[in-house]
Design a protein around this motif. Structure first.
Motif, PDB file in Angstrom:
ATOM      1  N   ASP A 278      -0.707  -6.154   5.521  1.00 22.49           N
ATOM      2  CA  ASP A 278      -0.580  -7.781   5.663  1.00 22.49           C
ATOM      3  C   ASP A 278      -1.101  -7.919   6.887  1.00 22.49           C
ATOM      4  OD1 ASP A 278       0.155 -11.175   5.547  1.00 22.49           O
ATOM      5  OD2 ASP A 278       0.517 -10.327   3.262  1.00 22.49           O
TER       6      ASP A 278
ATOM      7  N   THR B  69      -3.074   0.631   5.689  1.00 23.12           N
ATOM      8  CA  THR B  69      -4.523   0.611   4.987  1.00 23.12           C
ATOM      9  C   THR B  69      -4.386  -0.798   4.369  1.00 23.12           C
ATOM     10  OG1 THR B  69      -4.916   1.682   3.327  1.00 23.12           O
ATOM     11  CG2 THR B  69      -5.866   2.198   5.514  1.00 23.12           C
ATOM     12  N   ASN B  70      -4.791  -2.193   4.312  1.00 24.37           N
ATOM     13  CA  ASN B  70      -4.478  -3.528   4.186  1.00 24.37           C
ATOM     14  C   ASN B  70      -3.504  -3.779   4.366  1.00 24.37           C
ATOM     15  OD1 ASN B  70      -6.757  -3.265   2.543  1.00 24.37           O
ATOM     16  ND2 ASN B  70      -6.243  -1.487   1.157  1.00 24.37           N
TER      17      ASN B  70
ATOM     18  N   SER C  82      -5.647  -6.177   6.178  1.00 22.59           N
ATOM     19  CA  SER C  82      -6.134  -6.461   5.082  1.00 22.59           C
ATOM     20  C   SER C  82      -7.159  -7.640   5.578  1.00 22.59           C
ATOM     21  CB  SER C  82      -5.666  -6.942   4.057  1.00 22.59           C
ATOM     22  OG  SER C  82      -4.800  -8.115   4.266  1.00 22.59           O
TER      23      SER C  82
END
Length: 113
Positions: free
Chosen positions: A10, A7-8, A111
């Motif tokens: 870039d 997750t998150n 993200s």
């Protein structure tokens, strides 16, 4: 590191595909424009491969085992989950095709929103 479930991530992050043996680099391709999932042996999608994200093959390791793809960052949407698929058209250095399609299970989430 396996990005499945990450997750998150870039939106500018490259995608690395690792193979256990040397590959035929001419068999490893991606769509570079448009959104059709009918071409390219490595595909990136957020809608179960109805549409694909353009990306370029930016680097191949000297061993022909690691392939780096650069997704079109302007196409990646924050908060969305993407999956990667490697098709059976991918071949090893001996010309033997993969037996089955390989796909990330849950994918990775970019993200932002």
């Amino acid at each position: 590191v396996n990005a499945d479930g990450a997750t998150n991530v870039d939106p500018g992050t490259d995608i690395y595909i690792y193979f256990s043996e040397a590959m035929d680099n001419t068999s490893i391709t991606a769509i570079t424009s448009g959104t059709s999932c009918n071409s390219g042996t490595v595909r990136l999608s957020l809608d179960d491969f109805v549409n694909c994200i353009p990306m370029s093959l930016s680097h191949v390791s000297n061993t022909l085992k690691i392939f780096t793809f650069d997704p079109d960052g302007s196409s990646l949407q924050g908060g969305e989950t993407y999956k990667i698929r490697v098709t059976t058209e991918v071949k090893d250095a001996s010309g033997i095709a993969m037996r089955s399609v390989n796909e990330t299970g849950t994918g990775f989430t970019v993200s932002g929103k």
